[in-house]
Design a protein around this motif. Structure first.
Motif, PDB file in Angstrom:
ATOM      1  N   TYR A  53      39.362  34.403  44.359  1.00  0.00           N
ATOM      2  CA  TYR A  53      40.627  34.309  43.707  1.00  0.00           C
ATOM      3  C   TYR A  53      41.574  35.519  44.154  1.00  0.00           C
ATOM      4  CZ  TYR A  53      38.179  36.230  39.693  1.00  0.00           C
ATOM      5  OH  TYR A  53      37.327  37.045  39.106  1.00  0.00           O
ATOM      6  N   ILE A 103      43.138  31.055  37.207  1.00  0.00           N
ATOM      7  CA  ILE A 103      41.904  30.868  37.357  1.00  0.00           C
ATOM      8  C   ILE A 103      41.137  32.234  37.035  1.00  0.00           C
ATOM      9  CG2 ILE A 103      40.376  30.583  39.197  1.00  0.00           C
ATOM     10  CD1 ILE A 103      42.226  28.719  40.453  1.00  0.00           C
ATOM     11  N   GLN A 106      40.460  32.667  33.562  1.00  0.00           N
ATOM     12  CA  GLN A 106      39.195  31.755  33.050  1.00  0.00           C
ATOM     13  C   GLN A 106      37.877  32.344  33.610  1.00  0.00           C
ATOM     14  OE1 GLN A 106      39.958  27.433  33.159  1.00  0.00           O
ATOM     15  NE2 GLN A 106      41.974  28.132  33.914  1.00  0.00           N
ATOM     16  N   ALA A 107      37.876  32.805  34.488  1.00  0.00           N
ATOM     17  CA  ALA A 107      36.800  33.368  35.230  1.00  0.00           C
ATOM     18  C   ALA A 107      36.169  34.401  34.502  1.00  0.00           C
ATOM     19  CB  ALA A 107      36.811  33.638  36.713  1.00  0.00           C
ATOM     20  N   ASP A 111      32.215  31.763  27.902  1.00  0.00           N
ATOM     21  CA  ASP A 111      32.255  30.416  27.957  1.00  0.00           C
ATOM     22  C   ASP A 111      32.946  29.864  26.694  1.00  0.00           C
ATOM     23  OD1 ASP A 111      31.118  30.248  30.357  1.00  0.00           O
ATOM     24  OD2 ASP A 111      29.178  29.656  29.763  1.00  0.00           O
ATOM     25  N   HIS A 218      36.018  40.693  40.567  1.00  0.00           N
ATOM     26  CA  HIS A 218      35.583  39.440  41.097  1.00  0.00           C
ATOM     27  C   HIS A 218      34.567  38.938  40.241  1.00  0.00           C
ATOM     28  CE1 HIS A 218      34.028  36.230  43.758  1.00  0.00           C
ATOM     29  NE2 HIS A 218      32.926  36.609  43.532  1.00  0.00           N
ATOM     30  N   TYR A 219      34.680  37.507  39.845  1.00  0.00           N
ATOM     31  CA  TYR A 219      33.451  36.890  38.974  1.00  0.00           C
ATOM     32  C   TYR A 219      33.213  35.665  39.795  1.00  0.00           C
ATOM     33  CZ  TYR A 219      34.624  39.837  35.061  1.00  0.00           C
ATOM     34  OH  TYR A 219      34.862  41.251  34.437  1.00  0.00           O
ATOM     35  N   ASP A 220      32.082  35.192  39.712  1.00  0.00           N
ATOM     36  CA  ASP A 220      31.828  33.949  40.169  1.00  0.00           C
ATOM     37  C   ASP A 220      32.179  32.778  39.626  1.00  0.00           C
ATOM     38  OD1 ASP A 220      30.311  32.240  42.032  1.00  0.00           O
ATOM     39  OD2 ASP A 220      28.227  32.578  41.166  1.00  0.00           O
ATOM     40  N   LEU A 221      32.717  31.853  40.212  1.00  0.00           N
ATOM     41  CA  LEU A 221      33.304  30.600  39.766  1.00  0.00           C
ATOM     42  C   LEU A 221      32.206  29.587  39.524  1.00  0.00           C
ATOM     43  CD1 LEU A 221      36.783  30.468  41.672  1.00  0.00           C
ATOM     44  CD2 LEU A 221      36.408  31.570  39.593  1.00  0.00           C
ATOM     45  N   ASN A 222      31.204  29.626  40.362  1.00  0.00           N
ATOM     46  CA  ASN A 222      30.069  28.520  40.373  1.00  0.00           C
ATOM     47  C   ASN A 222      29.338  28.810  38.952  1.00  0.00           C
ATOM     48  OD1 ASN A 222      30.734  27.384  42.814  1.00  0.00           O
ATOM     49  ND2 ASN A 222      29.891  28.851  43.786  1.00  0.00           N
ATOM     50  N   LYS A 223      29.831  28.422  37.935  1.00  0.00           N
ATOM     51  CA  LYS A 223      28.933  28.536  36.645  1.00  0.00           C
ATOM     52  C   LYS A 223      29.172  27.255  35.927  1.00  0.00           C
ATOM     53  CE  LYS A 223      32.726  31.060  34.093  1.00  0.00           C
ATOM     54  NZ  LYS A 223      33.098  32.171  33.369  1.00  0.00           N
TER      55      LYS A 223
END
Length: 241
Positions: A53, A103, A106-107, A111, A218-223
């Protein structure tokens, strides 16, 4: 802040400088506004596909700063084709920013804070709307007073200049009902320079924001989404005996 200032003061430019009607001035916002949603959708899809992103966030800021810089070129005799292409890039960049920023926050959130984060973004945009109109309203009003003060007294009644200086919104109606001549040209020039001052001030805010976006991580969006909200499963009804 800047987005709402553009939507508020761009019709002033169309009405007071180019002489468009209220309806046509509203239609003049379409090149800027119609591309925001498609740009946001495409950006969201690309972020989903690539999982990145930051590149879209940075690209959005580049396009937005460039587009807002082009709006400074809006002049006294800008043609329809010119103002369409001068306002279009700003809408494209805004759509990219709105989608990628949503996005990104949120990333970067935990949680358990995602719900608060999602609600915070539109809340801050609403706050920016009120703050932006106050800040850029002062820029517009002060520039109107300054430029009206430069009009020679031989062209304009000092009482008219004082009245317009205290209520610059009426300047559009005064220009509309003023006969063609040197006075009308001076009034149009005051409106043009006042809206231009808004674009210049907004460009400064955009430039600072663009530089600040370089610090985005950068944060991983696949979580996996971990939430306390669960959907209860209904038990099957037992047959009556």
């Amino acid at each position: 802040m800047v987005m709402w200032a553009v939507l508020y003061y761009l019709p002033f430019y169309f009405e007071g400088v180019l002489g468009y009607s209220f309806i046509i001035s509203s239609v003049g916002l379409l090149p800027l506004t119609l591309v925001v949603s498609p740009s946001a959708v495409v950006t969201g899809v690309l972020i989903t596909v690539t999982g990145r992103y930051r590149v879209f966030l940075w690209s959005g800021w580049v396009v937005t700063v460039l587009g807002f810089g082009l709006m400074i070129k809006l002049g006294l005799g800008t043609s329809i084709a010119q103002w369409i292409f001068l306002t279009l890039p700003g809408g494209l960049g805004t759509g990219m920013i709105l989608s990628s920023m949503q996005i990104a926050v949120q990333a970067a959130s935990r949680d358990e804070d995602v719900a608060v984060t999602v609600a915070m973004v539109p809340e801050l945009r609403t706050f920016g709307q009120a703050l932006g109109l106050a800040i850029f309203g002062s820029v517009f009003s002060n520039t109107v007073r300054s430029k009206l003060g430069d009009i020679p007294s031989s062209l304009a009644d000092p009482s008219l200049v004082a009245r317009l200086g205290s209520d610059p919104i009426q300047l559009v109606e005064v220009i509309r009902h003023t006969a063609d001549g040197p006075l009308k040209e001076e009034l149009k020039r005051a409106m043009w320079l006042s809206t231009r001052a808004v674009w210049i001030a907004g460009l400064g805010f955009y430039a600072v924001s663009a530089i600040a976006s370089l610090a985005a991580r950068h944060y991983d969006l696949n979580k996996v989404l971990s939430s306390e909200h669960k959907v209860k499963k209904e038990k099957p009804a037992t047959e009556a005996i």
